[in-house]
Design a protein around this motif. Structure first.
Motif, mmCIF file in Angstrom:
data_model
loop_
_atom_site.group_PDB
_atom_site.id
_atom_site.type_symbol
_atom_site.label_atom_id
_atom_site.label_comp_id
_atom_site.label_asym_id
_atom_site.label_seq_id
_atom_site.Cartn_x
_atom_site.Cartn_y
_atom_site.Cartn_z
ATOM 1 N N GLU A 339 2.914 -30.400 51.099
ATOM 2 C CA GLU A 339 2.619 -31.227 52.267
ATOM 3 C C GLU A 339 2.502 -32.717 51.944
ATOM 4 O O GLU A 339 2.991 -33.542 52.712
ATOM 5 C CB GLU A 339 1.324 -30.730 52.925
ATOM 6 N N PRO A 340 1.881 -33.107 50.792
ATOM 7 C CA PRO A 340 1.813 -34.540 50.498
ATOM 8 C C PRO A 340 3.187 -35.192 50.350
ATOM 9 O O PRO A 340 3.398 -36.319 50.793
ATOM 10 C CB PRO A 340 1.034 -34.587 49.172
ATOM 11 N N VAL A 341 4.133 -34.469 49.745
ATOM 12 C CA VAL A 341 5.495 -34.993 49.625
ATOM 13 C C VAL A 341 6.132 -35.103 51.002
ATOM 14 O O VAL A 341 6.777 -36.105 51.333
ATOM 15 C CB VAL A 341 6.346 -34.092 48.705
ATOM 16 N N GLU A 342 5.944 -34.084 51.813
ATOM 17 C CA GLU A 342 6.511 -34.109 53.166
ATOM 18 C C GLU A 342 5.953 -35.281 53.970
ATOM 19 O O GLU A 342 6.702 -35.995 54.654
ATOM 20 C CB GLU A 342 6.207 -32.784 53.881
ATOM 21 N N ASP A 343 4.641 -35.508 53.887
ATOM 22 C CA ASP A 343 4.021 -36.618 54.615
ATOM 23 C C ASP A 343 4.651 -37.950 54.227
ATOM 24 O O ASP A 343 4.990 -38.779 55.085
ATOM 25 C CB ASP A 343 2.512 -36.676 54.322
ATOM 26 N N GLU A 344 4.790 -38.151 52.909
ATOM 27 C CA GLU A 344 5.325 -39.422 52.417
ATOM 28 C C GLU A 344 6.769 -39.622 52.866
ATOM 29 O O GLU A 344 7.176 -40.728 53.259
ATOM 30 C CB GLU A 344 5.236 -39.441 50.886
ATOM 31 N N LEU A 345 7.552 -38.561 52.838
ATOM 32 C CA LEU A 345 8.967 -38.678 53.203
ATOM 33 C C LEU A 345 9.151 -38.868 54.710
ATOM 34 O O LEU A 345 10.064 -39.585 55.141
ATOM 35 C CB LEU A 345 9.730 -37.445 52.730
ATOM 36 N N LEU A 346 8.290 -38.257 55.506
ATOM 37 C CA LEU A 346 8.366 -38.455 56.967
ATOM 38 C C LEU A 346 8.105 -39.918 57.313
ATOM 39 O O LEU A 346 8.778 -40.499 58.175
ATOM 40 C CB LEU A 346 7.373 -37.540 57.677
ATOM 41 N N ASP A 347 7.127 -40.516 56.645
ATOM 42 C CA ASP A 347 6.868 -41.943 56.855
ATOM 43 C C ASP A 347 8.068 -42.781 56.400
ATOM 44 O O ASP A 347 8.434 -43.773 57.029
ATOM 45 C CB ASP A 347 5.626 -42.383 56.086
ATOM 46 N N PHE A 348 8.676 -42.364 55.294
ATOM 47 C CA PHE A 348 9.789 -43.128 54.725
ATOM 48 C C PHE A 348 11.003 -43.122 55.659
ATOM 49 O O PHE A 348 11.616 -44.173 55.895
ATOM 50 C CB PHE A 348 10.170 -42.540 53.366
ATOM 51 N N VAL A 349 11.369 -41.960 56.184
ATOM 52 C CA VAL A 349 12.548 -41.904 57.052
ATOM 53 C C VAL A 349 12.286 -42.562 58.395
ATOM 54 O O VAL A 349 13.221 -43.001 59.082
ATOM 55 C CB VAL A 349 13.027 -40.447 57.261
ATOM 56 N N ASP A 350 11.015 -42.647 58.768
ATOM 57 C CA ASP A 350 10.659 -43.292 60.039
ATOM 58 C C ASP A 350 10.856 -44.804 59.985
ATOM 59 O O ASP A 350 11.022 -45.443 61.020
ATOM 60 C CB ASP A 350 9.195 -42.995 60.364
ATOM 61 N N ASP A 351 10.809 -45.363 58.784
ATOM 62 C CA ASP A 351 10.905 -46.813 58.613
ATOM 63 C C ASP A 351 12.378 -47.216 58.471
ATOM 64 O O ASP A 351 12.988 -47.049 57.417
ATOM 65 C CB ASP A 351 10.127 -47.240 57.378
ATOM 66 N N GLU A 352 12.954 -47.748 59.535
ATOM 67 C CA GLU A 352 14.377 -48.084 59.535
ATOM 68 C C GLU A 352 14.713 -49.292 58.674
ATOM 69 O O GLU A 352 15.887 -49.596 58.453
ATOM 70 C CB GLU A 352 14.855 -48.316 60.971
ATOM 71 N N SER A 353 13.679 -49.984 58.165
ATOM 72 C CA SER A 353 13.944 -51.118 57.265
ATOM 73 C C SER A 353 14.291 -50.634 55.852
ATOM 74 O O SER A 353 14.811 -51.401 55.041
ATOM 75 C CB SER A 353 12.726 -52.045 57.199
ATOM 76 N N ASN A 354 14.009 -49.361 55.569
ATOM 77 C CA ASN A 354 14.363 -48.816 54.264
ATOM 78 C C ASN A 354 15.869 -48.640 54.153
ATOM 79 O O ASN A 354 16.571 -48.478 55.156
ATOM 80 C CB ASN A 354 13.667 -47.467 54.035
ATOM 81 N N ASP A 355 16.354 -48.655 52.935
ATOM 82 C CA ASP A 355 17.781 -48.492 52.664
ATOM 83 C C ASP A 355 18.293 -47.194 53.300
ATOM 84 O O ASP A 355 17.676 -46.138 53.157
ATOM 85 C CB ASP A 355 18.001 -48.460 51.149
ATOM 86 N N GLU A 356 19.437 -47.274 53.998
ATOM 87 C CA GLU A 356 19.908 -46.099 54.748
ATOM 88 C C GLU A 356 20.330 -44.953 53.827
ATOM 89 O O GLU A 356 20.137 -43.777 54.149
ATOM 90 C CB GLU A 356 21.053 -46.477 55.689
ATOM 91 N N GLU A 357 20.872 -45.284 52.672
ATOM 92 C CA GLU A 357 21.243 -44.228 51.739
ATOM 93 C C GLU A 357 20.000 -43.528 51.199
ATOM 94 O O GLU A 357 19.980 -42.309 51.009
ATOM 95 C CB GLU A 357 22.065 -44.809 50.584
ATOM 96 N N ALA A 358 18.934 -44.316 50.961
ATOM 97 C CA ALA A 358 17.671 -43.734 50.495
ATOM 98 C C ALA A 358 17.054 -42.860 51.588
ATOM 99 O O ALA A 358 16.521 -41.777 51.304
ATOM 100 C CB ALA A 358 16.711 -44.842 50.093
ATOM 101 N N ARG A 359 17.138 -43.302 52.815
ATOM 102 C CA ARG A 359 16.626 -42.494 53.930
ATOM 103 C C ARG A 359 17.397 -41.187 54.044
ATOM 104 O O ARG A 359 16.824 -40.120 54.311
ATOM 105 C CB ARG A 359 16.707 -43.264 55.241
ATOM 106 N N ALA A 360 18.706 -41.259 53.807
ATOM 107 C CA ALA A 360 19.525 -40.049 53.853
ATOM 108 C C ALA A 360 19.084 -39.061 52.769
ATOM 109 O O ALA A 360 19.013 -37.850 53.005
ATOM 110 C CB ALA A 360 21.000 -40.412 53.686
ATOM 111 N N LYS A 361 18.784 -39.569 51.582
ATOM 112 C CA LYS A 361 18.301 -38.697 50.503
ATOM 113 C C LYS A 361 16.953 -38.079 50.878
ATOM 114 O O LYS A 361 16.666 -36.917 50.568
ATOM 115 C CB LYS A 361 18.179 -39.485 49.197
ATOM 116 N N ALA A 362 16.101 -38.875 51.530
ATOM 117 C CA ALA A 362 14.802 -38.365 51.959
ATOM 118 C C ALA A 362 14.973 -37.240 52.981
ATOM 119 O O ALA A 362 14.249 -36.236 52.955
ATOM 120 C CB ALA A 362 13.956 -39.493 52.540
#
Length: 404
Positions: A339-362
């Motif tokens: 769950e801690p990994v899932e929480d962190e990744l959900l926040d990461f993909v929600d942030d559209e300022s992050n690199d799109e390729e990185a979001r895709a990996k998430a």
């Protein structure tokens, strides 16, 4: 303004002023070293300041730091110090002739000159200087002994090994460490045997020095002893062994790296956080791509209960400029799960300022480990502005259906 800000801004003039005017020995020491990092060989004012301080300051450690600063600037800067002290110009010519003049300076009564000469001999790369540097290993001044060890590391000559082994019992800890690193760099059977023996020493500090220095060895024969050191009762030794293993693996030929990985993973899986933490630090702080790749790969295979820091550095690594590091980070996050990994990744993909390729990996990782929250989020991401994210989201939706 603080030294930190002066160094950050590349303000050599401000650092020179502190070096010349501060009443604090510690500030002058730090200023001398930073000036060597900030300035360059063409900055005549900085070179002249360091030369002057290296022969006029009242404190030994400040003079030594000034020599270190000159050493950072290069051999021409060090040569100016030699000229200042000897009063004679070192003529250009064959390396052996120049090396002989530097070697003569090793017998000077001025320790700063002996330090400078040792550093210069290392940079010249002339093996005829090895005997003189070996003699300097017994110099009464520990800073000279340290410089002689470092110079012999650059010359990489097996004839220095017996004398370096003797320095492993030097009363000065820095000399012992530099001698160990030099032996690992030279890497002959005799040199490595001496270091491997140190791993069994009853003194924790000596075992740590051996574990730290073996990362410089060019031989994979050091891997198993370092893996054994992961069971050392001292966390400092275990931590040093991890750093050295990653260094060895980063430099190992491809055909040997798989064997090393298998050996190390089996050992790291039985270790505690004292050996996991160095992996986190390497991934977070190292500037060497191969080290980061290996740290990212190992973390997914040795971490059972990840801390927020461990998860954080792996998620940050998804945006690495090196695609292999980013891919290893994604794989490790999938291996760790929870769950801690899932929480962190959900926040990461929600942030559209992050690199799109990185979001895709998430998104890919969430498809591997996520629950209903991830399924709902991924369904939304099938309409994301990023083509890569949409593509990965559709693949993840299919994966969720397959799992159900």
């Amino acid at each position: 303004m603080s030294l930190y800000h002066l160094a950050r801004d590349g303000d050599a003039e401000g650092i020179r002023e502190l070096l010349l005017e501060s009443d604090s020995t510690a500030v002058r020491v730090r200023s001398a070293k930073l000036l060597g990092e900030v300035a360059d060989e063409e900055d005549t004012e900085s070179v002249e300041t360091l030369v002057s301080v290296s022969v006029t300051d009242d404190e030994d450690e400040v003079r030594a730091a000034a020599v270190e600063g000159l050493d950072q600037l290069g051999s021409k800067a060090v040569e100016q110090l030699l000229v200042k002290i000897t009063g004679s110009k070192i003529q250009e010519g064959a390396d052996w002739a120049t090396a002989k003049k530097f070697a003569n300076a090793l017998s000077s009564e001025v320790p700063e000159l002996r330090m400078a000469a040792a550093s210069a001999l290392g940079k010249l790369g002339e093996t005829s200087a090895v005997p003189a540097l070996v003699d300097a290993l017994t110099d009464e001044n520990p800073n000279v002994r340290i410089r002689a060890c470092a110079a012999l590391s650059q010359l990489d000559h097996p004839k220095a090994v017996p004398a370096l082994i003797e320095r492993l019992s030097d009363p000065n800890g820095e000399v012992r460490m530099e001698a160990a690193v030099t032996l690992a760099s030279i890497g002959t059977d005799q040199a490595l045997a001496a270091l491997l023996d140190m791993l069994d020493d009853s003194n924790t500090a000596i075992r740590r020095i051996a574990a730290s220095s073996l990362g410089e060895a060019g031989s994979v024969s050091a891997v198993q002893p370092l893996a054994d050191a992961l069971a050392d009762p001292s966390s400092a030794v275990r931590s040093a062994a991890v750093f050295s293993i990653i260094e060895l693996l980063s430099n190992a030929p491809t055909q040997q790296s798989h064997q090393i990985r298998d050996t190390v993973v089996s050992e790291l899986q039985n270790s505690d956080s004292a050996t996991v933490q160095p992996l986190v630090e390497i991934l977070d702080e190292s500037t060497q791509t191969r080290q980061q790749r290996n740290a990212a790969w190992f973390l997914g295979r040795v971490v059972d209960e990840p801390t927020d820091k461990t998860i954080g550095v792996l998620v940050d690594a998804l945006e690495s400029d090196d695609n292999s590091t980013a891919q290893f980070a994604a794989t490790s996050l999938s291996e760790i799960g929870g769950e801690p990994v899932e929480d962190e990744l959900l926040d990461f993909v929600d942030d559209e300022s992050n690199d799109e390729e990185a979001r895709a990996k998430a998104v890919y990782v969430l498809g591997q480990i996520g629950g209903q929250r991830s399924a709902d989020k991924i369904q939304q991401l099938t309409e994301d502005d990023s083509k890569q994210v949409r593509k990965r989201a559709f693949a993840a939706v299919s994966k969720f259906r397959g799992r159900q």
